[in-house]
Scaffold this active site. Structure first.
Site, PDB file in Angstrom:
ATOM      1  N   PRO A 141       0.786  -1.240   0.000  1.00  0.00           N
ATOM      2  CA  PRO A 141       0.000   0.000   0.000  1.00  0.00           C
ATOM      3  C   PRO A 141       0.817   1.289   0.000  1.00  0.00           C
ATOM      4  O   PRO A 141       0.799   2.037   0.969  1.00  0.00           O
ATOM      5  CB  PRO A 141      -0.826  -0.122   1.273  1.00  0.00           C
ATOM      6  CG  PRO A 141       0.040  -0.912   2.193  1.00  0.00           C
ATOM      7  CD  PRO A 141       0.795  -1.877   1.319  1.00  0.00           C
ATOM      8  N   CYS A 142       1.497   1.552  -1.100  1.00  0.00           N
ATOM      9  CA  CYS A 142       2.263   2.782  -1.188  1.00  0.00           C
ATOM     10  C   CYS A 142       1.322   3.973  -1.267  1.00  0.00           C
ATOM     11  O   CYS A 142       1.723   5.111  -1.048  1.00  0.00           O
ATOM     12  CB  CYS A 142       3.215   2.750  -2.382  1.00  0.00           C
ATOM     13  SG  CYS A 142       2.504   2.097  -3.887  1.00  0.00           S
TER      14      CYS A 142
END
Length: 175
Positions: A141-142
């Site tokens: 989850p950047c």
DNA sequence: TATTCCTGTCCTG
DNA sequence: CAGGACAGGAATA
């Protein structure tokens, strides 16, 4: 069973539509190696082949099922994921991606916080670089990493998608 | 508000 | 191999 010498094991991929556009899911024998988001299928295929020259399209039901599960996570973040990942990167990048996976859905962290968590408070900028180098969208989850002032900063697959993902996760978390 | 420096990595010449 | 570019941020003037 082809024993591969130095040329990596083949990476197979497929594409599926989603509410955020086309999703390309690619995986090796070890797990998912890339999840790309975009507007057009062809665009994503080109991007993938640039990164993994030995990638080939596959209609294998196994791949299709995996892709469906990825879309499930995209459409419903609280769905949680235990999908196998095959991440390739430097030691530093892996550390960053590992830290990202610790960010709960529906919340965000700043680049500075991630850097601090790694024990490298001054490597903030390197963290941003590592995020951009991540091939596996959503599952790593950047998009949950934001600037210190709260702005969304950038996103490799478009800031609009970053905004949409975060909003969706907040909504899911609220119920 | 504008510079300057810092950090890890990648890209280019 | 050297220099520049980044999805940041704090310090300095």
């Amino acid at each position: 069973m082809p024993a591969n010498s130095h040329s990596a094991s083949p990476i197979r991929f497929t594409t599926v539509p989603s509410s955020l556009g086309v999703v390309l899911v690619a995986c090796s024998a070890r797990g998912i190696g890339a999840v790309l988001l975009g507007d057009e299928r062809v665009e994503l295929e080109q991007e993938l082949v640039r990164r993994f020259p030995n990638a080939v399209r596959s209609d294998d039901p196994e791949i299709a099922a995996l892709a469906r599960r990825v879309v499930d996570v995209i459409e419903s973040p609280s769905h949680g994921d235990d999908l196998p990942l095959d991440l390739q990167g430097t030691a530093f990048q892996r550390e960053v991606w590992e830290a990202l996976r610790a960010i709960p859905a529906g919340t965000t962290a700043t680049y500075a916080e991630i850097a601090e968590r790694l024990g490298r408070p001054a490597a903030v900028r390197a963290v941003g670089q590592a995020c951009g180098a991540n091939n596996v969208a959503v599952l790593v989850p950047c998009h949950r990493v934001v600037r210190g002032d709260g702005s969304l900063s950038g996103y490799r697959w478009g800031v609009e998608r970053k905004r949409a993902l975060l909003q969706r996760e907040r909504t899911e978390r609220a119920r």
